[in-house]
Design an enzyme around this catalytic site. Structure first.
Site, PDB file in Angstrom:
ATOM      1  N   CYS A  79       0.393  -5.324  -3.162  1.00  0.00           N
ATOM      2  CA  CYS A  79       0.712  -4.769  -1.515  1.00  0.00           C
ATOM      3  C   CYS A  79       1.019  -3.343  -1.553  1.00  0.00           C
ATOM      4  O   CYS A  79       0.100  -2.641  -1.636  1.00  0.00           O
ATOM      5  CB  CYS A  79       2.042  -5.951  -1.215  1.00  0.00           C
ATOM      6  SG  CYS A  79       2.241  -5.756   0.633  1.00  0.00           S
ATOM      7  N   HIS A 167      -0.046 -11.113  -1.390  1.00  0.00           N
ATOM      8  CA  HIS A 167       0.815 -11.658  -2.323  1.00  0.00           C
ATOM      9  C   HIS A 167       0.419 -12.668  -3.233  1.00  0.00           C
ATOM     10  O   HIS A 167       0.443 -13.972  -3.030  1.00  0.00           O
ATOM     11  CB  HIS A 167       2.225 -11.925  -1.903  1.00  0.00           C
ATOM     12  CG  HIS A 167       3.060 -10.619  -1.438  1.00  0.00           C
ATOM     13  ND1 HIS A 167       3.923 -10.026  -2.417  1.00  0.00           N
ATOM     14  CD2 HIS A 167       2.796  -9.877  -0.041  1.00  0.00           C
ATOM     15  CE1 HIS A 167       4.225  -9.043  -1.776  1.00  0.00           C
ATOM     16  NE2 HIS A 167       3.829  -8.849  -0.234  1.00  0.00           N
ATOM     17  N   GLU A 169       1.739 -14.373  -5.896  1.00  0.00           N
ATOM     18  CA  GLU A 169       2.887 -14.827  -6.213  1.00  0.00           C
ATOM     19  C   GLU A 169       3.746 -15.892  -5.518  1.00  0.00           C
ATOM     20  O   GLU A 169       4.497 -16.711  -6.032  1.00  0.00           O
ATOM     21  CB  GLU A 169       4.145 -13.706  -7.017  1.00  0.00           C
ATOM     22  CG  GLU A 169       4.781 -13.229  -5.563  1.00  0.00           C
ATOM     23  CD  GLU A 169       4.175 -11.986  -5.128  1.00  0.00           C
ATOM     24  OE1 GLU A 169       5.057 -11.112  -4.445  1.00  0.00           O
ATOM     25  OE2 GLU A 169       2.761 -11.836  -5.436  1.00  0.00           O
TER      26      GLU A 169
END
Length: 509
Positions: A79, A167, A169
């Site tokens: 990001c 993202h 994660e």
């Protein structure tokens, strides 16, 4: 030495989540502020640049010095990190036409790229940014695009450097774990040998070397963190560790005796101190929650200090500090002024002129439990729900009194034992009863009552940072409510808290 991944933090709410996902892949990683990170050494296998609430176009935008990293070691920008690698090296980042937030799909995936190996075309990703990359340098090769974001992911030719605008994660990126696994395994070549057992083995060896024949004291709480710290130290230095377990009169029913017995069965050199009278006298009539906490903290220090001075030649104070406490003590703008007071024993190291040892400072809460399991920590402690340091004092809203504490303790015991009896205890993260300073009319037999209201609280969480209320079966709630009202004199009404965190907190005070 232990191989590792460095994560440079730009202030993203997801930074800890990146670390958790890397750790789940059995790879050790560390979070450091972007402007204060250690130089990579022979054990550093790769670096991840986190997201950020800032824009790369802001006047005071985080701007790391990447000279020691870029082109020298595998690098992944996520990001903001991806946008910075474009903005800093000749590309252009501008505000998005519409804020790119939420689910998207990679319509183009270069599955031949090492980072995207085994990824599915059309895979879902999670976007969360207000800027987007509109122009990139010639040596930046696009490896992933969505319908709206051409430069969804890129690789810099001739370098082990990648950037992704989504993202990996978060749960909503369905193949995010595969991307991170590709980075740490395929790109960085990590062996993925960081396990609870390996952590315990290396930590015990390190403690032996660091402490030698020095004596250490540790305040036990009955919780997982201090208990696992005690087990590691016990394996390293044996009876040179003295543990002190204080009964403050605010524990759950019969908990002091049960936990003290467990500690002794574990082979710990533990001193039990019943200081309940001292705590309860000082708390009588105190209603303000912050005052309760300060009184409990002050008396704990007095009691602990008195007992600790009975142990001769102590040089170290051990604490159950865990990694989130360490991270929260250092912000991306430099060292923070405070660490959460309930994770310390407020000034004891300075007062007693002791050095501090923190065997768990590298672990997240769930990792502490896994290490405890590997060490054979008994279930009564390993599976115990988190319990606040000030104990029942902050679950008794309003003025503290012995009578109300007993009412609360009995109601809490019925709730907790009921969860265990119905096989629900291990399915929730934390549970307890709150006693409100609210009385209401009730009827028992032919008599009118005017008694207190008890609140049942049960939540599901991973680390307490966020929590959802637990949807316990209605039949179970009915049974427990009936049992509390029938058995606990002083309660004639039971309610269930269905608030999540945020906006509410887990505890009421």
């Amino acid at each position: 030495m232990q191989e590792k991944i460095l994560i440079l933090d730009f202030g993203s709410q997801y930074t800890q989540l990146i670390a958790r996902r890397i750790r789940e892949l059995s790879v050790y990683c560390e979070i450091h502020p972007y402007n204060h990170y250690p130089p990579p050494d022979g054990n550093t296998r790769g670096v991840i640049l986190s997201g950020s609430p800032a824009s790369v176009r802001d006047k005071d935008a985080p701007a790391p010095n990447l000279e020691r990293l870029k082109g020298r070691i595998p690098l992944l920008g996520i990001c903001y990190g991806a946008q910075y690698l474009v903005h800093r090296y000749g590309g252009e980042v501008l505000p998005s036409g519409t804020r790119e937030y939420g689910r998207a799909n990679l319509q183009f995936v270069n599955s031949g790229d090492p980072l995207f190996r085994n990824l599915t075309r059309g895979t879902q990703v999670w976007m969360s940014h207000g800027d987007t990359i509109v122009r990139w340098p010639d040596n930046y090769e696009i490896i992933g695009s969505t319908a709206d974001v051409r430069a969804g992911a890129y690789h810099i030719k001739g370098e082990d450097t990648w950037g992704i605008q989504f993202h990996p994660e978060v749960y909503h990126t369905t193949e995010g774990k595969q991307i991170l696994e590709n980075f740490v395994s395929t790109v960085c070549g990590c062996k993925r040998d960081w396990t609870p057992a390996s952590f315990a083995e290396s930590t015990v060896a390190g403690l032996k070397e660091q402490l030698g024949s020095d004596k250490v004291i540790l305040g036990l709480s009955g919780g997982v963190d201090s208990s696992v710290a005690a087990m590691l130290l016990n394996r390293a230095i044996g009876d040179n560790l003295t543990c002190i377990f204080v009964d403050n009169g605010l524990l759950r029913k019969n908990e002091y005796a049960k936990v003290l017995e467990s500690y002794r069965k574990m082979g710990l050199n533990v001193i039990g101190v019943d200081a309940s009278e001292k705590f309860l006298l000082a708390l009588e009539g105190v209603a303000d929650p912050e005052s309760k906490r300060k009184i409990i903290g002050r008396i704990f220090i007095e009691v602990f200090d008195e007992e600790a001075h009975k142990v001769k030649d102590v040089r170290w104070l051990a604490q159950g500090t865990i990694y989130p406490d360490v991270i929260e003590s250092v912000s991306v703008k430099g060292p923070s002024a405070t660490i959460k007071s309930h994770h310390n024993v407020g000034g004891l190291p300075e007062k007693m002129h002791l050095k501090v040892i923190e065997p768990l400072r590298l672990l997240f809460k769930d990792e502490v439990r896994r290490v405890g399991d590997a060490l054979g920590l008994p279930g009564i402690i390993l599976n115990r729900h988190p319990f606040p340091g000030p104990g029942l004092a902050i679950r008794l809203l309003g003025p503290v009194s012995r009578e109300k504490l007993e009412i609360l303790r009995e109601a809490d015991d019925i709730f907790i034992e009921g969860l265990k009896r119905h096989d629900l205890y291990d399915k929730v993260w934390q549970a307890g009863v709150i006693l409100l300073p609210v009385q209401s009319v009730g009827v028992m037999g032919d008599e009118r009552t005017y008694e207190f209201t008890a609140v049942l609280r049960s939540v599901n969480s991973t680390d307490g940072m966020t929590a959802d209320w637990s949807p316990l079966p209605h039949e179970f709630l009915a049974v427990v409510s009936n049992e509390i009202i029938n058995r606990v004199r002083g309660i004639n009404r039971v309610v269930y808290d269905i608030s999540s965190k945020p906006p509410a907190t887990i505890e009421w005070e």
